[in-house]
Design an enzyme around this catalytic site. Structure first.
Site, PDB file in Angstrom:
ATOM      1  N   SER A   1       0.825  -1.207   0.000  1.00 24.63           N
ATOM      2  CA  SER A   1       0.000   0.000   0.000  1.00 24.63           C
ATOM      3  C   SER A   1       0.859   1.257   0.000  1.00 24.63           C
ATOM      4  O   SER A   1       2.053   1.229   0.298  1.00 24.63           O
ATOM      5  CB  SER A   1      -0.943  -0.002   1.209  1.00 24.63           C
ATOM      6  OG  SER A   1      -0.202   0.002   2.418  1.00 24.63           O
ATOM      7  N   ASN A   2       0.230   2.367  -0.304  1.00 20.96           N
ATOM      8  CA  ASN A   2       0.929   3.643  -0.384  1.00 20.96           C
ATOM      9  C   ASN A   2       1.405   4.110   0.985  1.00 20.96           C
ATOM     10  O   ASN A   2       0.797   3.798   2.006  1.00 20.96           O
ATOM     11  CB  ASN A   2       0.002   4.696  -1.009  1.00 20.96           C
ATOM     12  CG  ASN A   2       0.727   5.983  -1.339  1.00 20.96           C
ATOM     13  OD1 ASN A   2       0.781   6.898  -0.523  1.00 20.96           O
ATOM     14  ND2 ASN A   2       1.277   6.060  -2.539  1.00 20.96           N
ATOM     15  N   SER A   3       2.465   4.888   0.996  1.00 19.33           N
ATOM     16  CA  SER A   3       3.043   5.368   2.252  1.00 19.33           C
ATOM     17  C   SER A   3       2.067   6.221   3.058  1.00 19.33           C
ATOM     18  O   SER A   3       2.193   6.325   4.284  1.00 19.33           O
ATOM     19  CB  SER A   3       4.308   6.178   1.968  1.00 19.33           C
ATOM     20  OG  SER A   3       4.008   7.310   1.157  1.00 19.33           O
ATOM     21  N   CYS A   4       1.076   6.833   2.385  1.00 20.17           N
ATOM     22  CA  CYS A   4       0.134   7.688   3.105  1.00 20.17           C
ATOM     23  C   CYS A   4      -0.690   6.903   4.114  1.00 20.17           C
ATOM     24  O   CYS A   4      -1.171   7.468   5.107  1.00 20.17           O
ATOM     25  CB  CYS A   4      -0.777   8.424   2.126  1.00 20.17           C
ATOM     26  SG  CYS A   4      -2.029   7.407   1.309  1.00 20.17           S
TER      27      CYS A   4
END
EC number: 4.1.1.107
Length: 328
Positions: A110-113
């Protein structure tokens, strides 16, 4: 990110108007146009109808600044709902004790956000291993939840991804939603990139399972020719977010508060003030049309397939994963 002439014109006009549309009373046009374009988008992308403001239920959509903001809103709302629910069933525990047991889940692809949202929410997010195809599935989530429940922790939210940053993989929303429903865990879908393909019938499989998710986000500044910043977020029950974020000082109140058709979007987001982003979305859709935007997405997919063939013909390169949408 993408942009277009209509979007730039809309951005200029919005800046010229100088609207700070945190509530309906500040600028009825800002709020009402956002309600309209979010329902337009929902009809265009075809997620379940309960995400529309026009539905009979408490669902609706809002424009956030970025996917990071949308994910953080979902994580914080899920956290507050979980704390309230668990304290009601376990009154012997203090609020700090409950908050210390919370845990969330996502994929290691998943994305770092998403990981950052956990940091900002003071809640650990377990990054679960995706399969060899980079997909997170329900059985992996189930194992993690059962392990945490046995250890006395409280599962709060799972953030799934449609279109991971590295390989554009699609988490198995159907199996994840079944597990989340069983354990009463909020399911958010980050479709920041792949959400644009919802509009294509040939990509309709991407919409499977969305009828069971609690919230969803998609970046218009990727596929939809709308310049940054513009991230659409839909909620199955917007009241859960409003209840979590409602800080209503006397100078923010107005006589039309609480009417279902005129939401105060300050309760749906992190900041108080908000820009007139709906204007550039409206102008872009009116100018390019639904079919024009669909063709734009199709063109990106076709170009990716052409580039993939060029890479496969060159022995110096190796594909980590098959091309997906516009990513090779």
């Amino acid at each position: 990110t993408s942009t277009s002439y209509p979007s730039i014109v809309g951005e200029m006009l919005a800046s010229g108007f100088g609207v700070i549309g945190f509530s309906w009373i500040c600028s009825p046009a800002c709020t009402e146009l956002e309600v309209v374009v979010m329902d337009w988008l929902a009809k265009f992308l075809k997620p379940p109808a309960h995400f529309q403001h026009a539905s009979d239920g408490p669902g609706g959509g809002v424009i956030q600044g970025s996917a990071s903001e949308a994910v953080l809103v979902a994580v914080l709302a899920a956290r507050e709902q979980a704390v309230a629910s668990y304290r009601e069933s376990h009154p012997e525990l203090s609020e700090s004790e409950v908050r210390g047991r919370l845990v969330a889940y996502s994929s290691d692809q998943s994305n770092s956000c998403i990981e950052k949202a956990g940091v900002l929410a003071a809640m650990p997010i377990r990054l679960l291993p995706a399969g060899e195809d980079f997909v997170l599935r329900g059985d992996t989530l189930r194992g993690a939840i059962e392990e945490d429940v046995a250890a006395g922790r409280i599962p709060v939210i799972c953030v799934a991804t449609l279109g991971t940053t590295g390989t554009c993989a699609y988490d198995d929303i159907e199996s994840l939603s079944a597990v989340c429903e069983e354990f009463k865990v909020w399911l958010h879908v980050d479709a920041a990139y792949a959400g644009g393909a919802f509009a294509l019938e040939e990509c309709s499989d991407l919409r499977k399972g969305l009828d069971r998710v609690d919230s969803l986000n998609f970046n218009l500044h990727k596929f939809m020719l709308v310049n940054f910043d513009c991230s659409a977020m839909w909620l199955r029950d917007a009241n859960k977010v409003v209840d979590s974020f409602n800080v209503d000082r006397i100078y923010l109140k107005h006589k039309h508060e609480g009417q279902s058709q005129i939401p105060d979007f300050r309760h749906w987001q992190i900041p108080l003030g908000r820009r007139f982003r709906a204007l550039k979305v409206w102008i872009t859709f009116r100018t390019l049309g639904a079919e024009g935007l669909r063709n734009h997405v199709r063109k990106h997919i076709e170009l990716a397939k052409q580039f993939e063939q060029l890479v496969l013909k060159d022995s110096r390169f190796e594909l980590v994963a098959p091309s997906a949408l516009g990513l090779v």
